[in-house]
Design a protein around this motif. Structure first.
Motif, mmCIF file in Angstrom:
data_model
loop_
_atom_site.group_PDB
_atom_site.id
_atom_site.type_symbol
_atom_site.label_atom_id
_atom_site.label_comp_id
_atom_site.label_asym_id
_atom_site.label_seq_id
_atom_site.Cartn_x
_atom_site.Cartn_y
_atom_site.Cartn_z
ATOM 1 N N TYR A 116 -36.668 20.594 -14.096
ATOM 2 C CA TYR A 116 -37.971 19.909 -14.114
ATOM 3 C C TYR A 116 -39.078 20.896 -14.465
ATOM 4 N N GLU A 151 -38.898 21.822 -18.102
ATOM 5 C CA GLU A 151 -39.442 20.724 -18.924
ATOM 6 C C GLU A 151 -40.965 20.755 -18.940
ATOM 7 N N GLY A 187 -43.431 21.401 -22.115
ATOM 8 C CA GLY A 187 -44.486 20.442 -22.461
ATOM 9 C C GLY A 187 -45.837 21.097 -22.667
ATOM 10 N N ARG A 188 -45.988 22.322 -22.230
ATOM 11 C CA ARG A 188 -47.262 23.012 -22.422
ATOM 12 C C ARG A 188 -47.276 23.868 -23.688
ATOM 13 N N LEU A 189 -46.171 23.845 -24.435
ATOM 14 C CA LEU A 189 -46.130 24.544 -25.727
ATOM 15 C C LEU A 189 -46.487 23.553 -26.838
ATOM 16 N N PRO A 190 -46.975 24.049 -27.975
ATOM 17 C CA PRO A 190 -47.382 23.121 -29.052
ATOM 18 C C PRO A 190 -46.267 22.142 -29.404
ATOM 19 N N SER A 191 -46.611 20.865 -29.406
ATOM 20 C CA SER A 191 -45.578 19.837 -29.587
ATOM 21 C C SER A 191 -44.987 19.837 -30.989
ATOM 22 N N PRO A 230 -40.651 18.948 -32.326
ATOM 23 C CA PRO A 230 -40.952 17.508 -32.294
ATOM 24 C C PRO A 230 -39.754 16.652 -31.915
ATOM 25 N N SER A 231 -38.546 17.148 -32.218
ATOM 26 C CA SER A 231 -37.364 16.359 -31.872
ATOM 27 C C SER A 231 -36.995 16.501 -30.408
ATOM 28 N N SER A 232 -37.562 17.496 -29.742
ATOM 29 C CA SER A 232 -37.424 17.669 -28.282
ATOM 30 C C SER A 232 -35.985 17.780 -27.808
ATOM 31 N N GLN A 240 -35.760 19.663 -24.523
ATOM 32 C CA GLN A 240 -36.305 18.799 -23.468
ATOM 33 C C GLN A 240 -35.258 17.772 -23.037
ATOM 34 N N VAL A 241 -34.619 17.159 -24.021
ATOM 35 C CA VAL A 241 -33.604 16.150 -23.724
ATOM 36 C C VAL A 241 -32.441 16.778 -22.958
ATOM 37 N N HIS A 296 -33.413 17.460 -19.413
ATOM 38 C CA HIS A 296 -33.553 16.182 -18.699
ATOM 39 C C HIS A 296 -32.179 15.630 -18.305
ATOM 40 N N GLN A 314 -49.280 23.642 -39.086
ATOM 41 C CA GLN A 314 -48.325 23.667 -37.979
ATOM 42 C C GLN A 314 -48.324 25.032 -37.301
#
Lengths: 431, 273
Positions: free
Chosen positions: A86, A89, A93-97, A101-103, A106-107, A110, A171
């Motif tokens: 957690y 994650e 989320g605090r890094l440039p998205s 972008p495909s995350s 993160q996935v 999770h 970018q």
């Protein structure tokens, strides 16, 4: 001559003074801009450091959970894995998205979190074969990206331009950003491994809807116009998801400056959603009468039997939520919303999309009664109301359950327990 | 004798004057339940009165705010149970009569909760007099209900809803109402997706996620339409059918955005998977 020279000197001095002022102002602006950029980059570096430390610690906890045979310690390690996932994650989320972008990372995090939570929930032990196998897989996979992230982290203080904005693309570029991109791409190759995928919501819908007769765009318009109480002349219907059993018509129309937006399923011609954006300025209509009207209206649309499970007022509209009943038991997870304008009692909103997106299939028989499940609740929880319900479990399968409404410390909660194994399905804090 | 008569006359006039002036300056409100039934979700003065009567009896422990929430619901059920009535949690005429009878010493003391509009609407409805005396329900709900979000809706608290309204207003003001709901729906879709942070602030403030955050427009005060759009989305309306991204094709050259499969176009935004 001297007079002329004085004027020239004054002019030059004025130009120099203005130039110096403008130059200083520009320099100050640049300094401020640079300071903002540095502040943002420092934030990114901080988040990146946290990310790497979190995933490294997460991997260490994975190792500890593989080493221990003590059930209590095993649960502690699983809890730490969940906590660190957690945290990682949140750092990500605090890094440039635009970097990931495909995350995929993160996935991955999770899913690891969900997996260990599921093990804790179902009281898995360190000796379970499937658990050991999954832990081995997770440990091996995480080793790859933890090592790569660590390499990037070690260079952060030594190289400039870890995070920069690309001049052409706009970018985020730089060695740290590019490195994280590579890691994210690599994680994509094993992101789906840790967990079995939950079935798509339309899987059941496909079976239900594909047998029903299809309607045309005109029929869709007519059915929406009938609800609005108008002819529907000049309205338009556009088909989406054409060719699929879940295809639907998006119907749009205008009536006396009101915009009607609705969706009708192509198979069966079911009204899925209906919204009228007419501004409602006053509340003249009785709320309780509106609740009765909403139930009657649903029945007229072919929905029934239903049970009202929530109600609230907002912006002069009464918003009711109903649950369809299957064998007299309410189904949680298929909310049907009806909004009544409190100026004239007319329906201005309706949504039953979930009824068709997540139809109830075969529900297994309950193994535990409501009374038996009640004994599993905390003594601090004062049960005020209990009822049988049908809910979706973590794998989105419908199961029998019991919902207990009650209070603890003067706050209201709803606890839903599975009637199959007594496991907690969810706890909602109600207002 | 004549002088004494003047004194009595003055005294009489003073008493008459005071009896007219005092009620005018400090009117004594009366028991004022209207004819309408009350249930979970009801708002207004009637609920305010219901809560204060239940509190007087010791059944209700929450704020007197004119909102029929769970605490009021439990209090009504307990009252109905203890007074031998059918336990429904809904307040019909029989329950109101029983409640009024059980609280003869109850006096209106003004609205003490945060729902000020609830008390402002009571003046006309209370003119009907005693319980059930008024047959109108025209003043049942507060006039300013759109001013603020509920404390919590479907697991999202007021601060989440407010933040979403700021994003909706910053990103989509000028779009159709459906277009505004769509932006709120995307935030919720991200919240339910494992690809994004687990909280609304985490999603909104993820660097580069929303252009209105980058250019500061997220700090504009949202209007009533943006707030309503958020409420509709939270209540389940998703015009985007699960979209996680959206972009304005006239303003975006981002290759990733253009590579995403389009779900639907609403106004100036293309919503993608």
């Amino acid at each position: 001559m001297l007079h002329r020279a004085t004027w020239v000197a004054a002019g030059v001095l004025a130009v120099v003074a203005v130039g110096t002022t403008v130059g200083y102002w520009g320099y100050d602006q640049k300094q401020q801009k640079d300071a903002f950029v540095r502040a943002a980059q420092t934030q990114y570096e901080s988040s990146f450091h946290h990310l790497v430390n979190d995933v490294r610690d997460m991997r260490t906890e994975l190792a500890k959970s593989m080493l221990t045979q003590d059930h209590a310690s095993f649960d502690t390690h699983l809890s730490d894995i969940s906590r660190l996932c957690y945290a990682a994650e949140a750092s990500l989320g605090r890094l440039p998205s635009d970097i990931t972008p495909s995350s995929n990372l993160q996935v991955y995090l999770h899913r690891v979190d969900s997996q260990v939570q599921s093990w804790m929930k179902h009281d898995k032990t360190p000796g379970d074969k499937d658990v050991r196998q999954s832990l081995n897989t997770l440990y091996a996979q995480s080793g790859t990206f933890v090592s790569q992230l660590g390499q990037i982290q070690s260079q952060l203080g030594n190289q400039a331009d870890a995070w920069a904005t690309g001049a052409k693309s706009g970018q985020t570029v730089g060695f740290a950003a590019d490195g994280l991109r590579r890691v994210d791409r690599q994680v994509a190759s094993f992101a789906d491994n840790p967990l079995p995928q939950a079935p798509k919501p339309t899987a059941g819908a496909n079976q239900t809807l594909q047998k029903q007769p299809k309607i045309t765009a005109n029929q869709a318009i007519k059915s929406v116009a009938k609800v609005a109480g108008v002819s529907g002349t000049g309205w338009q219907a556009k088909l989406y998801r054409g060719g699929l059993p879940t295809a639907y018509f998006n119907v749009k129309g205008t009536v006396q400056n009101r915009h009607i937006s609705a969706e009708v399923s192509q198979s069966g011609g079911h009204l899925l959603t209906y919204y009228d954006d007419r501004p409602v300025k006053s509340s003249k209509y009785d709320f309780a009468t509106a609740a009765t009207d909403a139930t009657k209206w649903l029945k007229a649309q072919g929905y029934g039997p239903v049970q009202r499970i929530n109600a609230m007022q907002y912006d002069h509209a009464a918003m009711f939520t109903f649950a369809p009943l299957v064998n007299g038991i309410p189904v949680i997870g298929q909310p049907i919303s009806v909004h009544i304008a409190l100026d004239n009692g007319h329906v201005v909103g309706f949504n039953a999309a979930q009824v068709y997106a997540n139809p109830v299939g075969k529900v297994p028989n309950a193994k535990l009664t409501v009374a038996q499940l009640r004994k599993r609740l905390s003594p601090d929880f004062e049960v005020k109301m209990a009822k049988q319900v049908i809910v979706q479990d973590e794998n989105r399968n419908y199961i029998p359950a019991a919902a207990f409404y009650g209070t603890m410390k003067q706050e209201t909660y709803c606890i839903v327990l599975s009637a199959i194994d007594g496991a907690e399905v969810k706890i909602d804090h109600l207002t | 004798m004549v002088r004494r008569g003047f004194v009595f006359l003055r005294l009489f006039i003073s008493v008459i004057a005071l009896s007219v002036v005092i009620p005018t300056v400090h009117p004594t409100p009366v028991a004022a339940f209207t004819a309408r039934n009350l249930m979970y979700g009801s708002q207004g003065y009637d609920v305010d009165e219901l809560q204060s009567r239940l509190r007087l009896l010791g059944y209700y422990w929450g704020d007197i705010d004119g909102d029929f929430g769970w605490k009021t619901y439990w209090a009504v059920r307990t009252f109905q149970y203890n007074f031998g009535m059918k336990v429904t949690g809904e307040v019909d005429m029989a329950t109101k009569l029983k409640l009024v009878k059980a609280t003869p010493n109850w006096h209106y003391q003004g609205s003490r909760g945060g729902n000020s509009s609830a008390s402002t609407t009571q003046s006309s409805s209370s003119s009907g007099g005693s319980t059930g005396g008024s047959t109108t329900s025209s003043t049942a709900a507060p006039a300013g209900a759109s001013a603020s979000f509920p404390a919590s809706v479907n697991g999202l608290d007021q601060s989440d809803l407010n933040l979403m309204a700021h994003v909706v207003y910053g990103e989509a003001r000028g779009e159709s109402f459906e277009g505004e709901v769509a932006i709120a729906a995307v935030i919720l879709n991200r919240l339910h997706s494992d690809k994004f942070p687990n909280t609304v602030p985490g999603i909104v403030y993820s660097p580069g996620a929303f252009s209105c955050v980058d250019d500061g427009q997220v700090n504009l005060t949202p209007d009533a339409t943006a707030k309503k759009a958020v409420m509709e989305a939270v209540d389940g309306w998703d015009p985007t059918h699960g979209a996680l991204f959206y972009f304005n094709p006239a303003k975006t050259s981002n290759a990733f955005m253009w590579s995403r499969p389009e779900i639907i176009t609403i106004g100036n935004h293309i919503f993608t998977d």
